[in-house]
Structure formats: C-alpha cells, structure tokens
Design a protein around this motif. Sequence first.
Motif, PDB file in Angstrom:
ATOM      1  N   ARG A  26       7.342  56.364 -42.510  1.00  0.00           N
ATOM      2  CA  ARG A  26       8.278  55.464 -41.967  1.00  0.00           C
ATOM      3  C   ARG A  26       8.800  54.473 -42.645  1.00  0.00           C
ATOM      4  NH1 ARG A  26       6.831  55.793 -35.617  1.00  0.00           N
ATOM      5  NH2 ARG A  26       7.571  53.471 -35.571  1.00  0.00           N
ATOM      6  N   LEU A  27       8.151  54.295 -43.691  1.00  0.00           N
ATOM      7  CA  LEU A  27       8.880  53.501 -44.709  1.00  0.00           C
ATOM      8  C   LEU A  27       9.826  53.982 -45.513  1.00  0.00           C
ATOM      9  CD1 LEU A  27       5.686  51.916 -46.531  1.00  0.00           C
ATOM     10  CD2 LEU A  27       7.226  50.612 -46.194  1.00  0.00           C
ATOM     11  N   VAL A  99       7.130  49.311 -37.625  1.00  0.00           N
ATOM     12  CA  VAL A  99       8.651  49.518 -36.701  1.00  0.00           C
ATOM     13  C   VAL A  99       9.635  48.982 -37.106  1.00  0.00           C
ATOM     14  CG1 VAL A  99       6.783  49.493 -34.813  1.00  0.00           C
ATOM     15  CG2 VAL A  99       7.762  47.867 -35.273  1.00  0.00           C
ATOM     16  N   GLY A 100      10.044  49.227 -37.904  1.00  0.00           N
ATOM     17  CA  GLY A 100      10.829  47.858 -38.266  1.00  0.00           C
ATOM     18  C   GLY A 100      10.960  48.035 -39.769  1.00  0.00           C
ATOM     19  N   GLN A 237      12.027  64.493 -42.038  1.00  0.00           N
ATOM     20  CA  GLN A 237      10.874  64.277 -41.071  1.00  0.00           C
ATOM     21  C   GLN A 237      10.701  62.543 -41.210  1.00  0.00           C
ATOM     22  OE1 GLN A 237       7.382  65.413 -43.347  1.00  0.00           O
ATOM     23  NE2 GLN A 237       8.314  67.941 -44.203  1.00  0.00           N
ATOM     24  N   ALA A 238      11.454  61.927 -42.289  1.00  0.00           N
ATOM     25  CA  ALA A 238      11.255  60.380 -41.750  1.00  0.00           C
ATOM     26  C   ALA A 238      11.572  59.975 -41.230  1.00  0.00           C
ATOM     27  CB  ALA A 238      11.549  59.723 -43.336  1.00  0.00           C
ATOM     28  N   GLU A 239      12.967  60.915 -40.441  1.00  0.00           N
ATOM     29  CA  GLU A 239      13.967  60.081 -38.889  1.00  0.00           C
ATOM     30  C   GLU A 239      12.921  60.208 -37.585  1.00  0.00           C
ATOM     31  OE1 GLU A 239      17.523  61.980 -39.121  1.00  0.00           O
ATOM     32  OE2 GLU A 239      18.297  61.109 -40.861  1.00  0.00           O
ATOM     33  N   GLN A 240      12.433  61.393 -38.069  1.00  0.00           N
ATOM     34  CA  GLN A 240      11.687  62.169 -36.459  1.00  0.00           C
ATOM     35  C   GLN A 240      10.372  60.945 -36.975  1.00  0.00           C
ATOM     36  OE1 GLN A 240      11.229  64.501 -34.477  1.00  0.00           O
ATOM     37  NE2 GLN A 240      13.496  66.091 -34.938  1.00  0.00           N
ATOM     38  N   ALA A 242      10.024  58.041 -37.722  1.00  0.00           N
ATOM     39  CA  ALA A 242      10.151  56.508 -36.941  1.00  0.00           C
ATOM     40  C   ALA A 242      10.443  56.762 -35.256  1.00  0.00           C
ATOM     41  CB  ALA A 242      11.430  56.458 -37.471  1.00  0.00           C
ATOM     42  N   ARG A 243      10.545  58.172 -34.802  1.00  0.00           N
ATOM     43  CA  ARG A 243      10.824  57.574 -33.170  1.00  0.00           C
ATOM     44  C   ARG A 243      10.009  58.804 -32.435  1.00  0.00           C
ATOM     45  NH1 ARG A 243      15.362  60.962 -34.890  1.00  0.00           N
ATOM     46  NH2 ARG A 243      15.149  62.134 -34.350  1.00  0.00           N
ATOM     47  N   TYR A 244       8.739  58.784 -33.793  1.00  0.00           N
ATOM     48  CA  TYR A 244       7.664  58.868 -33.090  1.00  0.00           C
ATOM     49  C   TYR A 244       6.381  58.548 -32.183  1.00  0.00           C
ATOM     50  CZ  TYR A 244       3.797  62.915 -32.430  1.00  0.00           C
ATOM     51  OH  TYR A 244       2.689  63.680 -31.923  1.00  0.00           O
ATOM     52  N   ARG A 245       6.130  58.566 -31.131  1.00  0.00           N
ATOM     53  CA  ARG A 245       5.210  57.492 -30.772  1.00  0.00           C
ATOM     54  C   ARG A 245       3.673  57.779 -31.150  1.00  0.00           C
ATOM     55  NH1 ARG A 245       3.227  56.518 -25.478  1.00  0.00           N
ATOM     56  NH2 ARG A 245       3.396  58.637 -24.955  1.00  0.00           N
TER      57      ARG A 245
END
Length: 262
Positions: A26-27, A99-100, A237-240, A242-245
């Motif tokens: 996510r980072l 988350v940002g 993977q990073a894009e996924q 970032a959207r993953y809850r």
Amino acid sequence: MGDRLGYIAFGEDELYARGALFSALRLLHFCPDAKIKVLTDRPKIFSGYPVETIELTAARMREMSFGDRYLFGIKAAGIIQLLQDCDRLFFMDTDMYTVGDISRCFKKISPTHSVMRKCEGRPKKEYRSLAGKGLKLGDQVLTGEEPMWNSGVLGVHSANIPALTDAYHAIERMIGVVKVHTPEQFCIGIALSQGGRSISGHWLPIRNYNTRGRKLFARQRIDAFFQRIGQLGVREQAEQAARYRVWRAPTDLFMQRGIWHF
C-alpha cells in the motif's frame, strides 16, 4: 543516508510478516518513491519486492529480548538498528496500513522533534510500582506518572539514537518491576521528551487492525489477498492492495457479534 520507512516483523505467526508486506505494498502505491526496510526473521516472504530486509536470527532475537524475557525488547532494539542506516526513520507496526499519501511524514521529524501514534495519557496502575524504586532513564527518576505515548507509529531522527539507547537500557531494568507489556513504548516516549525534545501525534492517513476483532478479520482478508495475487507483478499487487479492504463493514461487525472486544 536519506530517509526510510521501516517495519519489524517476527514471530511464529506469519501474519506479522504478511501484514508488513501488505502494508508495504500500500505504501508503494501511495508513495511510489518510498524506500522501505524490514527487520525480519522471514526475509523470504519479501523476496522479489522492492523492500530491503535485514534478517533477524534466533540468537539476535534472544539478545534483543534480554534472553527471551521481554518480546518487545526486539522492537526497541530493532528501531535503533533500522535508524543506524538512515537520517530519519518513519516506523509502523505491521498492523498499520496507509489509506493515502504519507510522504510528508518526514517533515515533522528533526533532532528535537519526533512523532508517535498518539498520547495515551497516564499509564496503567501497574506503573505506580515504579514510585520510590529510584529507577532512572538517563538522569530522570521514573515515578510511573509520566505520560504514555503509543509506539505503533514512530518517526525519529538518527540524532536520537543515544536517547533510544537510554530507553532500551531502562526497559531491561523496568521489566522486573512493571508486569505489563508496554515498558517499550513508555520508555521511548520519555526518552524522546527529554533534553528539550518534544513529540506530537502523526496525523497521517493511517489505519490499523490492532484489536482482537479487527485482527481476526484482517487475518482472513490478508490470507485471501496473497492467495489471489501471487501471479501479478509488484505494481499490480500494489494497486490491488490499495483497493483491498481489511477494515470491517457493518455486516462483518454483525458476524463478529459474539466477540466482546472489538
């Protein structure tokens, strides 16, 4: 030496290492230029990712934990080790995730100012046993009334390695007196407040799953995430990620209604 974002991931439960990798992904999405370093006993989990690892051996972990007497001694000593290779370190526990964009995290870190997750106020009653013991951190005699800072997030300058070293030595003396798991963050907060230094909360877009209910839910979600993205490249993977809850919706809370501590 530059700035680093860091994690410490160890233990029999693989969730800590996978949690660190999920957080790192996510980072990398929100902060593509992030330079990430992980101190871990499972370096293979991070193989193939743009993450630098330092291996934690069993012998090193025994040493850092004062002969296996205090697990969180590994965290306190590990932060010092991570900080030795950078100017400023922004550290997060493995159950923290962005988350940002948090790239501004280094702006508030200086030799005289650190950031931590939050101030929890007066510590638990167990710390009252410090009164009259003469236990010192640096030149300060501890009373057990000092404010407790949460170390789930820690932004610190390398100029404060001596202060963190003082905190580490005080932890070893304290664990025989205070029978709780938080001397690590108690001592770090005090050390970084001495000598004219100050601490503030981070105020960054960071969430966590550090309670029982959140962790149970996050474990299932993170396991499922890595099962489904194994064939993707790092960027995908990073894009996924970032959207993953990994936080709970109302229906998830309802399903966990039998758990007292959320």
